[in-house]
Design a protein around this motif. Structure first.
Motif, PDB file in Angstrom:
ATOM      1  N   LYS A   1       4.273  -5.266  -1.295  1.00 24.70           N
ATOM      2  CA  LYS A   1       3.788  -4.895   0.032  1.00 24.70           C
ATOM      3  C   LYS A   1       4.945  -4.402   0.891  1.00 24.70           C
ATOM      4  O   LYS A   1       6.077  -4.828   0.708  1.00 24.70           O
ATOM      5  CB  LYS A   1       3.117  -6.094   0.698  1.00 24.70           C
TER       6      LYS A   1
ATOM      7  N   LYS B   1       2.937  -0.847  -1.074  1.00 24.18           N
ATOM      8  CA  LYS B   1       1.547  -0.759  -0.630  1.00 24.18           C
ATOM      9  C   LYS B   1       1.509  -0.968   0.878  1.00 24.18           C
ATOM     10  O   LYS B   1       2.113  -1.898   1.403  1.00 24.18           O
ATOM     11  CB  LYS B   1       0.692  -1.822  -1.316  1.00 24.18           C
ATOM     12  N   ASN B   2       0.784  -0.089   1.547  1.00 26.90           N
ATOM     13  CA  ASN B   2       0.637  -0.243   2.998  1.00 26.90           C
ATOM     14  C   ASN B   2      -0.502  -1.208   3.310  1.00 26.90           C
ATOM     15  O   ASN B   2      -1.074  -1.828   2.413  1.00 26.90           O
ATOM     16  CB  ASN B   2       0.444   1.116   3.671  1.00 26.90           C
ATOM     17  N   GLU B   3      -0.865  -1.329   4.589  1.00 29.76           N
ATOM     18  CA  GLU B   3      -1.915  -2.270   5.010  1.00 29.76           C
ATOM     19  C   GLU B   3      -3.266  -1.955   4.387  1.00 29.76           C
ATOM     20  O   GLU B   3      -4.101  -2.843   4.195  1.00 29.76           O
ATOM     21  CB  GLU B   3      -2.080  -2.247   6.539  1.00 29.76           C
ATOM     22  N   ASP B   4      -3.489  -0.685   4.052  1.00 31.08           N
ATOM     23  CA  ASP B   4      -4.760  -0.256   3.455  1.00 31.08           C
ATOM     24  C   ASP B   4      -4.777  -0.403   1.941  1.00 31.08           C
ATOM     25  O   ASP B   4      -5.758  -0.054   1.289  1.00 31.08           O
ATOM     26  CB  ASP B   4      -5.034   1.207   3.815  1.00 31.08           C
ATOM     27  N   GLY B   5      -3.673  -0.871   1.352  1.00 27.08           N
ATOM     28  CA  GLY B   5      -3.601  -1.035  -0.093  1.00 27.08           C
ATOM     29  C   GLY B   5      -3.235   0.246  -0.829  1.00 27.08           C
ATOM     30  O   GLY B   5      -3.302   0.290  -2.055  1.00 27.08           O
ATOM     31  N   LYS B   6      -2.860   1.277  -0.103  1.00 25.28           N
ATOM     32  CA  LYS B   6      -2.484   2.547  -0.728  1.00 25.28           C
ATOM     33  C   LYS B   6      -0.971   2.621  -0.844  1.00 25.28           C
ATOM     34  O   LYS B   6      -0.235   2.095  -0.010  1.00 25.28           O
ATOM     35  CB  LYS B   6      -2.998   3.720   0.106  1.00 25.28           C
TER      36      LYS B   6
END
Length: 132
Positions: free
Chosen positions: A2, A24-29
């Motif tokens: 993360k 991974k950003n907050e959106d999981g991307k």
């Protein structure tokens, strides 16, 4: 990993560069982020450099004792192996191994020494006169 867990430990090149890593950003991307370094990676690289420096010192001693020619030392110093040195000089690996013998090295022509000197980024005189 993360984005918020991205290590920012100061490394050897901390003042000069950053390492690009995927997180991974907050959106999981996945996206790219910059890291200053990671202690685990720094420790591994430091250990590898200890090994490299030991190989260089061993090569220097071998030249000083008359066991190897300066070709061996400068190959280690420039972090080359026989296939890489062969690519720079055009000599086959078999001949490079022979040129590492002090008796063979002392009889090399200036033309051959010049190829080695160019590959090692030194002068022919430095190569010829290196005593370890």
């Amino acid at each position: 990993m993360k984005k918020e867990d991205l290590p920012q430990d100061p490394g050897a090149l901390d003042q000069f560069t950053r390492e690009v890593v995927y997180v991974k950003n907050e959106d999981g991307k996945y996206e790219t982020a910059l890291s200053r370094g990671w202690d685990v990676k720094k420790d591994a690289l430091d250990g590898a450099w200890v090994d490299v420096n030991q190989r260089i010192e061993d090569a220097r001693k071998a030249v000083a004792l008359g066991e190897k020619s300066p070709v061996h030392y400068f190959m280690e110093l420039r972090l080359m192996d026989i296939p890489v040195l062969s690519g720079y000089t055009g000599f086959w690996g078999f001949f490079i191994k022979r040129h590492m013998k002090p008796g063979v090295f002392k009889n090399l022509s200036d033309k051959k020494l010049a190829k080695y000197a160019k590959a090692f980024d030194i002068s022919v005189e430095e190569l010829r006169n290196f005593k370890g």
